[in-house]
Design a protein around this motif. Structure first.
Motif, PDB file in Angstrom:
ATOM      1  N   ALA A 147       1.832   7.718  -3.275  1.00 16.13           N
ATOM      2  CA  ALA A 147       0.571   7.902  -2.564  1.00 16.13           C
ATOM      3  C   ALA A 147      -0.265   6.627  -2.678  1.00 16.13           C
ATOM      4  CB  ALA A 147      -0.189   9.098  -3.126  1.00 16.13           C
ATOM      5  N   PHE A 148      -0.321   6.081  -3.876  1.00 15.53           N
ATOM      6  CA  PHE A 148      -1.060   4.832  -4.085  1.00 15.53           C
ATOM      7  C   PHE A 148      -0.470   3.708  -3.233  1.00 15.53           C
ATOM      8  CE2 PHE A 148      -0.958   0.775  -6.502  1.00 15.53           C
ATOM      9  CZ  PHE A 148      -2.289   0.435  -6.384  1.00 15.53           C
ATOM     10  N   PHE A 149       0.821   3.588  -3.245  1.00 10.80           N
ATOM     11  CA  PHE A 149       1.467   2.512  -2.493  1.00 10.80           C
ATOM     12  C   PHE A 149       1.263   2.665  -0.988  1.00 10.80           C
ATOM     13  CE2 PHE A 149       3.409   1.003  -6.266  1.00 10.80           C
ATOM     14  CZ  PHE A 149       3.824  -0.282  -5.979  1.00 10.80           C
ATOM     15  N   ASN A 150       1.366   3.905  -0.540  1.00 16.43           N
ATOM     16  CA  ASN A 150       1.234   4.122   0.901  1.00 16.43           C
ATOM     17  C   ASN A 150      -0.201   3.938   1.379  1.00 16.43           C
ATOM     18  OD1 ASN A 150       3.960   4.632   1.211  1.00 16.43           O
ATOM     19  ND2 ASN A 150       3.728   6.819   0.806  1.00 16.43           N
ATOM     20  N   LYS A 151      -1.135   4.384   0.558  1.00 14.45           N
ATOM     21  CA  LYS A 151      -2.544   4.261   0.947  1.00 14.45           C
ATOM     22  C   LYS A 151      -2.957   2.799   0.955  1.00 14.45           C
ATOM     23  CE  LYS A 151      -4.195   8.190  -0.873  1.00 14.45           C
ATOM     24  NZ  LYS A 151      -4.783   8.859  -2.026  1.00 14.45           N
ATOM     25  N   THR A 152      -2.482   2.094  -0.059  1.00 13.81           N
ATOM     26  CA  THR A 152      -2.888   0.701  -0.198  1.00 13.81           C
ATOM     27  C   THR A 152      -2.060  -0.175   0.729  1.00 13.81           C
ATOM     28  OG1 THR A 152      -3.350   1.199  -2.498  1.00 13.81           O
ATOM     29  CG2 THR A 152      -3.350  -1.099  -1.889  1.00 13.81           C
TER      30      THR A 152
ATOM     31  N   GLN B 100       7.713  -1.264  -3.929  1.00 14.54           N
ATOM     32  CA  GLN B 100       7.704   0.187  -3.799  1.00 14.54           C
ATOM     33  C   GLN B 100       9.136   0.729  -3.761  1.00 14.54           C
ATOM     34  OE1 GLN B 100       5.574   1.772  -0.409  1.00 14.54           O
ATOM     35  NE2 GLN B 100       5.671   3.869  -1.198  1.00 14.54           N
ATOM     36  N   ASN B 101      10.005   0.040  -3.055  1.00 15.77           N
ATOM     37  CA  ASN B 101      11.397   0.474  -2.978  1.00 15.77           C
ATOM     38  C   ASN B 101      12.098   0.380  -4.329  1.00 15.77           C
ATOM     39  OD1 ASN B 101      11.188   1.018  -0.268  1.00 15.77           O
ATOM     40  ND2 ASN B 101      11.969  -0.977   0.373  1.00 15.77           N
ATOM     41  N   GLN B 102      11.850  -0.705  -5.000  1.00 18.83           N
ATOM     42  CA  GLN B 102      12.452  -0.936  -6.304  1.00 18.83           C
ATOM     43  C   GLN B 102      12.058   0.170  -7.275  1.00 18.83           C
ATOM     44  OE1 GLN B 102      12.082  -5.239  -6.959  1.00 18.83           O
ATOM     45  NE2 GLN B 102      12.109  -4.754  -9.139  1.00 18.83           N
ATOM     46  N   LEU B 103      10.807   0.486  -7.193  1.00 13.89           N
ATOM     47  CA  LEU B 103      10.216   1.490  -8.037  1.00 13.89           C
ATOM     48  C   LEU B 103      10.767   2.881  -7.744  1.00 13.89           C
ATOM     49  CD1 LEU B 103       6.613   1.020  -8.679  1.00 13.89           C
ATOM     50  CD2 LEU B 103       7.391   3.293  -8.107  1.00 13.89           C
ATOM     51  N   ASN B 104      10.930   3.182  -6.478  1.00 12.44           N
ATOM     52  CA  ASN B 104      11.506   4.472  -6.109  1.00 12.44           C
ATOM     53  C   ASN B 104      12.964   4.549  -6.519  1.00 12.44           C
ATOM     54  OD1 ASN B 104       9.634   6.369  -4.902  1.00 12.44           O
ATOM     55  ND2 ASN B 104       9.267   4.787  -3.376  1.00 12.44           N
ATOM     56  N   ALA B 105      13.648   3.431  -6.435  1.00 13.04           N
ATOM     57  CA  ALA B 105      15.035   3.403  -6.885  1.00 13.04           C
ATOM     58  C   ALA B 105      15.100   3.764  -8.366  1.00 13.04           C
ATOM     59  CB  ALA B 105      15.636   2.023  -6.642  1.00 13.04           C
ATOM     60  N   PHE B 106      14.208   3.193  -9.135  1.00 15.76           N
ATOM     61  CA  PHE B 106      14.150   3.500 -10.564  1.00 15.76           C
ATOM     62  C   PHE B 106      13.870   4.977 -10.789  1.00 15.76           C
ATOM     63  CE2 PHE B 106      11.171   4.107 -14.173  1.00 15.76           C
ATOM     64  CZ  PHE B 106      12.052   3.918 -15.222  1.00 15.76           C
ATOM     65  N   PHE B 107      12.907   5.504 -10.066  1.00 16.41           N
ATOM     66  CA  PHE B 107      12.539   6.906 -10.251  1.00 16.41           C
ATOM     67  C   PHE B 107      13.661   7.842  -9.836  1.00 16.41           C
ATOM     68  CE2 PHE B 107       8.336   5.699 -11.263  1.00 16.41           C
ATOM     69  CZ  PHE B 107       7.769   6.802 -11.855  1.00 16.41           C
TER      70      PHE B 107
END
Lengths: 107, 107
Positions: A97-102, B92-99
Motif C-alpha cells: 500500500a505504501f509503495f503503490n500510494k507513493t 517493490q518487486n524485490q521486496l515482494n519476491a522476498f515476502f
DNA sequence: TTATTATATTGCAATATTACGATATTAAAA
DNA sequence: TTTTAATATCGTAATATTGCAATATAATAA
C-alpha cells in the motif's frame, strides 16, 4: 542528540518505519529465510546456521517477535519458532500500500 | 562489539537489509510521502514541512539517494528531488519476491 | 537430587545513527 | 562585486544498535 523525533511524525509513519527497521538487518533477513526453508518449525539450529553467538540470535528473535512476525512455542527444553503467516501477509499488504500510494508524477 | 558482520551473510541478504534499513526511519518515510504528494518535483519545503533542521534533512536525502530511490536535479540555486520510479518499482518487486518466497509451512 | 541442555537476560565495549550548529559551496539577485 | 538564498558537508554530542561473555532460568535426563 541522537533521538529520533517520533513525535513529529504520524503513527502510521512511525509504525511503517519501525517495521522496515526490524527487517533492516541481514541476520534478521537470514533468520526469516532459514525458518521458511524448513518444512517444520525449527529451533536453534539458527545459532549454528547463521554463525552468531546464541545471545545475539536470541536478541534478533526478540525483535522479530516484537513486530509480530514470529511465534515461539515451547517444545520440551527448546523453542520452536515459526512465522506468523497472518501477520506476514498483513505486513506485506501494508507495505505494498505504501509503495503503490507513493508514486511520483514528476521528472 | 557493534559491527554488523556483513561477511557472514549473502550479498542478497545484505542488499535487502540495507534497503529496509534506509526505509526504517520515519523522516525518510515522510520525505518520500511528501515528495509523492506533490504534482511537481519539490525542493526544500521539506525542511519546513517535516520539522527537522536543514542539515538533518539533507542527510536523510543523501541516504535515500544512496539506494537510488531519489534523483536530485539542480534548479537554479535550489534542488529538485523526485522519486526514481524505475528503481521504486524494482525495489517493490524485490521486496515482494522476498515476502512471497519466505512463506512458512509450519505451525 | 544433580547434571545437562536450550534459551533468555544482563552488562558492557565497540560502533553506528540521529540531530544540529557552524561553516562551506554554489547560483541567482542586487 | 557583494549580497542573499538554498543546499551540502563537517564536527560533535546524545543516543541506539550490535555482538558477546557471563549468568539466570527452565525443562528434561541421569
Amino acid at each position: 542528540m541522537g533521538i529520533t523525533k517520533t513525535q513529529i511524525f504520524t503513527e502510521q509513519q512511525n509504525d511503517l518505519a519501525q517495521f522496515f527497521k526490524v527487517l533492516g538487518h541481514p541476520a534478521r533477513v537470514a533468520i526469516l529465510q532459514y525458518i521458511s526453508n524448513q518444512n517444520a518449525c525449527i529451533c536453534n539450529d539458527l545459532v549454528e546456521e547463521i554463525g552468531l553467538a546464541q545471545a545475539t540470535i536470541s536478541q534478533h528473535l526478540k525483535e522479530l517477535k516484537s513486530i509480530g512476525l514470529l511465534i515461539g512455542e515451547v517444545e520440551g527444553k527448546s523453542m520452536c519458532y515459526c512465522i506468523n503467516v497472518n501477520r506476514w501477509v498483513e505486513l506485506q499488504n501494508q507495505l505494498n500500500a505504501f509503495f503503490n500510494k507513493t508514486k511520483s508524477n514528476c521528472c
